[in-house]
Design an enzyme around this catalytic site. Structure first.
Site, short mmCIF file in Angstrom:
data_model
loop_
_atom_site.label_atom_id
_atom_site.label_comp_id
_atom_site.label_asym_id
_atom_site.label_seq_id
_atom_site.Cartn_x
_atom_site.Cartn_y
_atom_site.Cartn_z
N GLY B 23 0.94 -1.16 -0.01
CA GLY B 23 -0.06 0.03 -0.18
C GLY B 23 0.74 1.13 0.12
CE1 TYR B 33 -3.07 0.94 3.00
CE2 TYR B 33 -4.28 -0.86 1.78
CZ TYR B 33 -3.34 0.27 1.76
OH TYR B 33 -3.34 0.62 0.45
CE LYS B 221 -4.31 2.36 -8.99
NZ LYS B 221 -5.49 2.79 -8.75
CE LYS B 223 -0.91 3.04 -5.45
NZ LYS B 223 -1.99 4.05 -5.44
CG ASP B 251 -2.55 6.35 -7.77
OD1 ASP B 251 -2.75 7.46 -7.58
OD2 ASP B 251 -3.10 5.44 -6.95
CD GLU B 277 -6.02 6.07 -9.17
OE1 GLU B 277 -5.84 5.11 -9.93
OE2 GLU B 277 -6.39 5.89 -8.21
CD GLU B 304 -7.49 7.12 -3.86
OE1 GLU B 304 -7.16 6.32 -4.86
OE2 GLU B 304 -6.72 7.17 -2.67
CG ASP B 327 -13.14 5.46 -0.91
OD1 ASP B 327 -11.83 5.20 -0.87
OD2 ASP B 327 -14.03 5.14 -0.15
CG HIS B 354 -10.26 3.88 -3.64
ND1 HIS B 354 -10.05 4.36 -2.21
CD2 HIS B 354 -8.99 3.47 -4.03
CE1 HIS B 354 -8.91 4.18 -1.96
NE2 HIS B 354 -8.06 3.57 -2.88
#
Lengths: 435, 435
Positions: B23, B33, B221, B223, B251, B277, B304, B327, B354
């Site tokens: 993440g 998370y 995707k 980052k 993103d 994104e 999101e 989201d 999201h």
């Protein structure tokens, strides 16, 4: 010798204003005006402390208190004032974005951003007290480079760069001394909301309006938005008391949809309102722009709930506001206020900050003095809200002379509360809440 | 017999994902998370309970927990499910605007709105369990009138009215059964972010990308946003693994200013990204519109962190997004999601919600199934994010077949956690955090 912040004390202070319907409007029927009140304790030999607050209206203040604790533990306690102020813009960025976990529950909005405001403004208060100056004077005396170093330009460089900001400040620097003398002499124009609360009877409203006129106020604000027939009736009473040369403003406190705002303002237009404030959702930049285009020449005022500089940037870009009502305790403290004041000057939008609440008049008088003396150099369409309650709780009284704010004199940002207030109104254990 | 909500239990659940950099992205380097997890206890004879959550990434989750308690005491405990669902739109309005004091510390954003999402989604979960259907199916089976009654149109009537929404839903109703059968047969297209986390080494990324291709994923995707040279290097690796027929998305997680986003995407354009994104501040509607105009044909995806329907309304009006990444736990629960899904359909913007986090894939699979079957009737440019971690904590597994989401079957909104998870990951006293 550097001053270290050794402790951050945060208090939940609430005033039972709902009992008298002070502060009542179409959205906020029963508000207990409250403050998340921050005290920065230092190791300075003279016991110097910094004081800041954010304003809420009751429930939820406890959330801001907890958010202050979380932010303070990460970013404040143990820091020296100098390490913060030497690059205050970078520090501000650190506090709003340096902890991704706390940022997530904003970002830069809501509870965490309100908490940021309380902390940041307490740091400014500490700094100004160390310098022995009220905030407005400290800002006025800073060089353009020093001021710009206090600003985080993240997300706004497409409309304002640091070098552009410095150039703007330099351009008006030559007249600073004269404008400062003018303010010391005649004060800054204010307006009053004291008569207009929705919860007051029509008789009370008429009486307060008459007293306001007698006291020299030239601008008065009416709360609208609960019922259009009532709004019309009250506007008629206010015009009877004000006549037609004084300005009447209206505030709907976010109660209308876009088309509804247009329809209602077309009816209220017969009372020649100078502005309609918060006609719809505070997030609706494009909605405000649409309303503004359709009710011209009535002005649109908004901003007390606009949560950060990115929202103001867009309001300016889209032509969404005639009056910029930034809130010094909802924006993330004075650093972000400075960014908005500079953008407003660039776009030629007058800054008329949010007053009232708890401590907002105190903060905002510093902001407008700085704006006039060092940034906009203009009083055109500028007027600062004045609401008359709760001032007795602060160390330094606000001085109003014939409807104008006289510059504060004590060092700091003006929101230092009396010790007895902090004790009596502490929620839920203070005497006021135990009664 | 009406079901009464007799108690609202709220838990602070945190997973120590920061240990493995799962993440991790340019803005969120170390995320634990987390979920503010709500259980609605009822007096139903069969012990029916409702489960909802909002997603955070660690610190600040406690603030959401406290906000849930405040809202629950005012609006949930003691209410019957029927009194809520008979006019769910009005109830939703009550919870977001009915207490002006809690509204003030939002409004409709940040901590209080995240808390609203957890509560509202728990109510939907309870309702769907009572009906014996997964949420997507319950929504699909509702009449247009029933659906529209769940929506609060406040602040959006300038772009969508209830009658217009009903007409839109009616228009596509004839094909619902066929599309439902199609979804049961082939599932909904997904994409994976599992390979692209910024904290993963380039070797790990290459291996995971290769595995993703082998597993049938057609969209992946990456980052970006920490360092453009690193972004270029990683994009090259991903293109080596994906080839040029599969879609590569990027993103930036809000790390760029507007001009910087344009400059960086012009460099990354050589890797043919399908979308970028969150190129800049999530609040910057006009900034996204400007970026979009300047980097065409690369799409702009965001949402999101867009906090309410008013923000989405403006993104649609301004042409600020090619892909609507709402989201389901940041908007104020499913009622507000429905409003955004309908506005998106009106403006012809594909909804790609999201996923990831905690429970977001679970929520979002219901949203996209409903969108396809009952609202947009289109799969064009539609793809639902899939992130592979933490699913083992939920009662119902997500079923992915060759990169497509298969419709969930159990009644409810899909985020009911296993009892042992609630115990082990309770913060700070669960076994995971005591270790």
């Amino acid at each position: 010798m550097p001053i270290k912040i050794t402790d951050v004390i945060v208090r939940d202070i609430r005033f039972p204003t709902s009992r008298s319907l002070d502060g009542s409007d179409a959205m906020n029927a029963t508000s207990d005006y409250s403050a998340t009140y921050v005290t920065l304790v230092t190791d300075a030999p003279d016991g110097l402390t910094g004081h800041g607050l954010t304003f809420t209206i009751g429930r939820g203040n406890d959330l801001c208190v907890e958010a202050v604790k979380a932010l303070a533990a990460l970013f404040v306690t143990g820091r020296t004032l100098e390490s913060i102020t030497e690059n205050f813009g970078a520090y501000w960025h650190e506090i709003v974005a340096g902890d991704c976990q706390l940022r997530w529950v904003g970002p830069e909005k809501g509870v965490v951003h309100l908490a940021t405001a309380a902390i940041i403004n307490a740091i400014w208060d500490l700094w100004a007290k160390q310098q022995g100056k009220p905030i407005w004077k400290m800002l006025v005396d800073m060089s353009p480079e020093e001021l710009v170093r206090c600003i985080d330009f993240t997300f706004i460089t497409d409309v304002l760069t640091p070098s552009e900001a410095i150039a703007m400040l330099r351009r008006v620097a030559p007249g600073k001394a004269a404008r400062e003398a003018e303010m010391q002499d005649t004060g800054y124009p204010g307006y009053t909301t004291a008569a207009g609360w929705l919860g007051y009877s029509e008789e009370k409203m008429r009486r307060l309006a008459r007293e306001a006129v007698e006291a020299g106020w030239t601008h008065l604000k009416q709360k609208v938005g609960a019922d259009i027939e009532q709004d019309m009736r009250r506007a008629r009473i206010l015009r009877e008391e004000l006549g037609w040369d004084r300005k009447l403003m209206m505030d709907a406190n976010q109660t209308w949809d876009v088309d509804q705002a247009v329809a209602n303002m077309r009816r209220l237009a017969e009372f020649d309102p100078w502005w309609i404030e918060e006609p719809t959702s505070p997030d609706d930049v494009l909605g405000h722009a649409a309303i503004r285009a359709r009710i011209h020449p009535i002005g649109v005022a908004t901003g007390e709930h606009a949560h950060n500089r990115v929202m103001f940037k867009q309001f300016f870009q889209a032509g969404g506001m005639d009056f910029c009502q930034l809130d010094p305790a909802r924006l993330g403290g004075l650093n972000e206020v400075l960014a908005v004041v500079l953008m407003a000057a660039k776009f030629g939008v007058p800054v008329c900050p949010h007053g009232g609440g708890v401590g907002l008049c105190q903060y905002s008088q510093n902001v407008v003095l700085f704006d006039y003396i060092a940034v906009s150099a203009s009083l055109e369409k500028r007027v600062l809200e004045y609401v008359d309650h709760l001032h007795e709780n602060f160390i330094e009284p606000i001085v109003i002379r014939r409807g104008r704010y006289m510059p504060p004199k004590l060092p700091g940002y003006g929101v230092t509360m009396k010790p007895e207030t902090l004790e009596r109104f502490a929620y839920p254990h203070g005497a006021e809440w135990q009664a």
